[in-house]
Design a protein around this motif. Structure first.
Motif, PDB file in Angstrom:
ATOM      1  N   ILE A   1       8.646  -8.438   7.973  1.00 37.48           N
ATOM      2  CA  ILE A   1       9.639  -8.163   6.367  1.00 37.48           C
ATOM      3  C   ILE A   1       8.339  -8.198   5.718  1.00 37.48           C
ATOM      4  O   ILE A   1       8.458  -7.122   4.865  1.00 37.48           O
ATOM      5  CB  ILE A   1      10.448  -9.278   6.131  1.00 37.48           C
ATOM      6  CG1 ILE A   1      11.600  -9.464   7.130  1.00 37.48           C
ATOM      7  CG2 ILE A   1      10.781  -9.364   4.807  1.00 37.48           C
ATOM      8  CD1 ILE A   1      12.467  -8.153   6.995  1.00 37.48           C
ATOM      9  N   GLU A   2       7.324  -8.875   5.597  1.00 34.72           N
ATOM     10  CA  GLU A   2       6.201  -8.735   4.613  1.00 34.72           C
ATOM     11  C   GLU A   2       5.654  -7.344   4.711  1.00 34.72           C
ATOM     12  O   GLU A   2       5.032  -6.769   3.732  1.00 34.72           O
ATOM     13  CB  GLU A   2       5.239  -9.984   4.886  1.00 34.72           C
ATOM     14  CG  GLU A   2       4.230 -10.092   3.793  1.00 34.72           C
ATOM     15  CD  GLU A   2       4.478  -9.987   2.288  1.00 34.72           C
ATOM     16  OE1 GLU A   2       3.668  -9.703   1.672  1.00 34.72           O
ATOM     17  OE2 GLU A   2       5.596 -10.656   1.952  1.00 34.72           O
ATOM     18  N   SER A   3       5.481  -6.657   5.776  1.00 33.67           N
ATOM     19  CA  SER A   3       4.746  -5.739   6.227  1.00 33.67           C
ATOM     20  C   SER A   3       5.728  -4.642   5.356  1.00 33.67           C
ATOM     21  O   SER A   3       5.023  -3.631   4.711  1.00 33.67           O
ATOM     22  CB  SER A   3       4.580  -5.303   7.469  1.00 33.67           C
ATOM     23  OG  SER A   3       3.951  -3.930   7.888  1.00 33.67           O
ATOM     24  N   MET A   4       7.102  -4.637   5.573  1.00 36.21           N
ATOM     25  CA  MET A   4       7.869  -3.857   4.857  1.00 36.21           C
ATOM     26  C   MET A   4       7.780  -3.882   3.232  1.00 36.21           C
ATOM     27  O   MET A   4       7.600  -2.800   2.585  1.00 36.21           O
ATOM     28  CB  MET A   4       9.254  -4.065   5.147  1.00 36.21           C
ATOM     29  CG  MET A   4       9.745  -3.837   6.772  1.00 36.21           C
ATOM     30  SD  MET A   4      11.559  -4.487   6.941  1.00 36.21           S
ATOM     31  CE  MET A   4      11.761  -4.022   8.556  1.00 36.21           C
ATOM     32  N   ALA A   5       7.460  -5.140   2.808  1.00 34.37           N
ATOM     33  CA  ALA A   5       7.312  -5.322   1.348  1.00 34.37           C
ATOM     34  C   ALA A   5       5.986  -4.863   0.988  1.00 34.37           C
ATOM     35  O   ALA A   5       6.272  -4.127  -0.160  1.00 34.37           O
ATOM     36  CB  ALA A   5       7.548  -6.758   1.150  1.00 34.37           C
ATOM     37  N   GLN A   6       4.892  -5.162   1.683  1.00 35.41           N
ATOM     38  CA  GLN A   6       3.834  -4.521   1.350  1.00 35.41           C
ATOM     39  C   GLN A   6       3.722  -2.950   1.304  1.00 35.41           C
ATOM     40  O   GLN A   6       3.217  -2.301   0.391  1.00 35.41           O
ATOM     41  CB  GLN A   6       2.667  -4.899   2.153  1.00 35.41           C
ATOM     42  CG  GLN A   6       2.428  -6.352   1.709  1.00 35.41           C
ATOM     43  CD  GLN A   6       1.201  -7.002   2.659  1.00 35.41           C
ATOM     44  OE1 GLN A   6       0.288  -6.478   3.435  1.00 35.41           O
ATOM     45  NE2 GLN A   6       1.200  -8.488   2.884  1.00 35.41           N
ATOM     46  N   THR A   7       4.367  -2.163   2.212  1.00 36.01           N
ATOM     47  CA  THR A   7       4.601  -0.966   2.427  1.00 36.01           C
ATOM     48  C   THR A   7       5.390  -0.229   1.039  1.00 36.01           C
ATOM     49  O   THR A   7       4.824   0.610   0.215  1.00 36.01           O
ATOM     50  CB  THR A   7       5.153  -0.192   3.420  1.00 36.01           C
ATOM     51  OG1 THR A   7       4.433  -0.727   4.697  1.00 36.01           O
ATOM     52  CG2 THR A   7       5.415   1.127   3.497  1.00 36.01           C
ATOM     53  N   ALA A   8       6.228  -0.944   0.797  1.00 38.45           N
ATOM     54  CA  ALA A   8       7.017  -0.414  -0.499  1.00 38.45           C
ATOM     55  C   ALA A   8       6.140  -0.809  -1.621  1.00 38.45           C
ATOM     56  O   ALA A   8       6.301  -0.119  -2.653  1.00 38.45           O
ATOM     57  CB  ALA A   8       8.329  -1.518  -0.659  1.00 38.45           C
ATOM     58  N   GLY A   9       5.329  -2.227  -1.635  1.00 42.54           N
ATOM     59  CA  GLY A   9       4.721  -2.207  -2.907  1.00 42.54           C
ATOM     60  C   GLY A   9       3.510  -1.099  -3.240  1.00 42.54           C
ATOM     61  O   GLY A   9       3.412  -0.640  -4.283  1.00 42.54           O
ATOM     62  N   VAL A  10       2.925  -0.541  -2.126  1.00 42.58           N
ATOM     63  CA  VAL A  10       2.184   0.661  -2.147  1.00 42.58           C
ATOM     64  C   VAL A  10       2.894   1.814  -2.629  1.00 42.58           C
ATOM     65  O   VAL A  10       2.393   2.574  -3.691  1.00 42.58           O
ATOM     66  CB  VAL A  10       1.358   1.030  -0.777  1.00 42.58           C
ATOM     67  CG1 VAL A  10       0.808   2.430  -0.643  1.00 42.58           C
ATOM     68  CG2 VAL A  10       0.635   0.038  -0.266  1.00 42.58           C
ATOM     69  N   LEU A  11       4.236   2.178  -2.016  1.00 40.09           N
ATOM     70  CA  LEU A  11       5.080   3.211  -2.651  1.00 40.09           C
ATOM     71  C   LEU A  11       5.197   3.165  -4.351  1.00 40.09           C
ATOM     72  O   LEU A  11       5.147   3.913  -4.913  1.00 40.09           O
ATOM     73  CB  LEU A  11       6.347   3.120  -1.606  1.00 40.09           C
ATOM     74  CG  LEU A  11       7.416   4.327  -2.145  1.00 40.09           C
ATOM     75  CD1 LEU A  11       6.759   5.619  -2.288  1.00 40.09           C
ATOM     76  CD2 LEU A  11       8.608   4.042  -1.522  1.00 40.09           C
ATOM     77  N   VAL A  12       5.676   2.020  -4.526  1.00 38.91           N
ATOM     78  CA  VAL A  12       5.782   1.756  -6.100  1.00 38.91           C
ATOM     79  C   VAL A  12       4.522   2.105  -6.744  1.00 38.91           C
ATOM     80  O   VAL A  12       4.738   2.602  -7.955  1.00 38.91           O
ATOM     81  CB  VAL A  12       6.327   0.316  -6.430  1.00 38.91           C
ATOM     82  CG1 VAL A  12       6.087  -0.246  -7.917  1.00 38.91           C
ATOM     83  CG2 VAL A  12       7.642  -0.190  -5.767  1.00 38.91           C
ATOM     84  N   VAL A  13       3.303   1.662  -6.569  1.00 39.37           N
ATOM     85  CA  VAL A  13       2.206   1.920  -7.250  1.00 39.37           C
ATOM     86  C   VAL A  13       1.816   3.247  -7.276  1.00 39.37           C
ATOM     87  O   VAL A  13       1.633   3.874  -8.255  1.00 39.37           O
ATOM     88  CB  VAL A  13       0.800   0.846  -6.633  1.00 39.37           C
ATOM     89  CG1 VAL A  13      -0.156   1.387  -7.496  1.00 39.37           C
ATOM     90  CG2 VAL A  13       1.406  -0.606  -7.059  1.00 39.37           C
ATOM     91  N   GLU A  14       2.005   4.003  -5.997  1.00 41.29           N
ATOM     92  CA  GLU A  14       1.525   5.310  -5.965  1.00 41.29           C
ATOM     93  C   GLU A  14       2.585   5.974  -6.639  1.00 41.29           C
ATOM     94  O   GLU A  14       2.219   7.195  -7.236  1.00 41.29           O
ATOM     95  CB  GLU A  14       1.498   5.934  -4.490  1.00 41.29           C
ATOM     96  CG  GLU A  14       0.353   5.180  -3.689  1.00 41.29           C
ATOM     97  CD  GLU A  14      -0.972   5.838  -4.475  1.00 41.29           C
ATOM     98  OE1 GLU A  14      -1.000   6.976  -4.562  1.00 41.29           O
ATOM     99  OE2 GLU A  14      -1.949   4.869  -4.454  1.00 41.29           O
ATOM    100  N   THR A  15       3.868   5.594  -6.892  1.00 40.47           N
ATOM    101  CA  THR A  15       4.965   6.420  -7.672  1.00 40.47           C
ATOM    102  C   THR A  15       4.480   6.381  -9.134  1.00 40.47           C
ATOM    103  O   THR A  15       4.729   7.418  -9.883  1.00 40.47           O
ATOM    104  CB  THR A  15       6.455   5.912  -7.468  1.00 40.47           C
ATOM    105  OG1 THR A  15       6.648   6.047  -5.931  1.00 40.47           O
ATOM    106  CG2 THR A  15       7.347   6.654  -8.243  1.00 40.47           C
TER     107      THR A  15
END
Length: 164
Positions: A81-95
Motif C-alpha cells: 500500500i505504501e508503494s502505491m502511495a509513493q507512486t501516486a506521490g510521484v504522479l502528483v508532483v510530476e503533474t
C-alpha cells in the motif's frame, strides 16, 4: 519520452502527455522518502494528471524480511500500500510541476484494500496508479499491484498535498 538518464525531457508537461520513465534520482527529487522506506525504484508510463506505473524490485535484502517472516519471507501488505502511495506521490508532483517539489503528500484514507497473492523475494512488483479525482489539494486514486501480470493487491485511497 525519457532521455538517456531516465529523466523526462524539459517542457514535458500537461495532462495526457506521456513523460516516459523516471529514474531513482528523479523519484528522490519528487518525494522525500529514503532508504529503508523508499518503495519505488522506477516510474514508467507516467501521464501527468492521469496515471503512472511504479516498479518495486523485491529483494531478500529488504529490511522487513528480518521479521516478516524469517523462514517464509512475504512482503507486507502495508508496504505494498505504501508503494502505491509513493507512486501516486510521484504522479502528483510530476503533474503539478517543479513548484511541487519539496511538498509532502499525506495519506488521508485507504479503502477497499485487497491482497490476492503473496509478494516474495525475487518478484518485480508493478504498481499501476490511476488518478480518479482532484479537488483542491485532495487527490483520489485507485491502484493495482501486479507481479508477472497477475494482480497481487488493489486499493483506493486519498491523499493531500501540503507544504513541507
Amino acid at each position: 519520452m525519457a532521455d538517456h538518464d531516465g529523466k523526462a525531457p524539459e517542457g514535458a508537461t500537461g495532462a495526457g502527455e506521456t513523460r516516459g520513465t523516471l529514474d531513482i534520482a528523479r523519484i528522490m527529487e519528487a518525494i522525500p522518502h529514503r532508504f529503508p522506506f523508499l518503495l519505488v525504484d522506477r516510474v514508467v508510463d507516467l501521464i501527468p494528471g492521469e496515471s503512472a506505473v511504479g516498479i518495486k524490485n523485491i529483494s531478500i535484502n529488504e529490511h522487513v524480511f528480518q521479521g516478516h517472516f524469517p523462514r517464509h519471507p512475504v512482503f507486507p501488505g502495508v508496504m505494498i500500500i505504501e508503494s502505491m502511495a509513493q507512486t501516486a506521490g510521484v504522479l502528483v508532483v510530476e503533474t503539478l510541476g517543479p513548484e511541487a517539489r519539496g511538498k509532502l503528500v499525506y495519506f488521508m484514507s485507504v479503502d477497499s484494500a485487497k491482497f490476492r497473492k503473496p509478494v516474495i523475494p525475487g518478484d518485480q512488483m508493478r504498481v499501476h496508479v490511476k488518478q480518479e479525482r482532484r479537488r483542491g489539494n485532495v487527490w483520489k486514486f485507485s491502484a493495482e499491484a501486479k507481479v508477472d501480470g497477475a494482480v497481487v493487491a488493489e486499493a483506493s485511497y486519498a491523499a493531500m498535498i501540503l507544504d513541507s
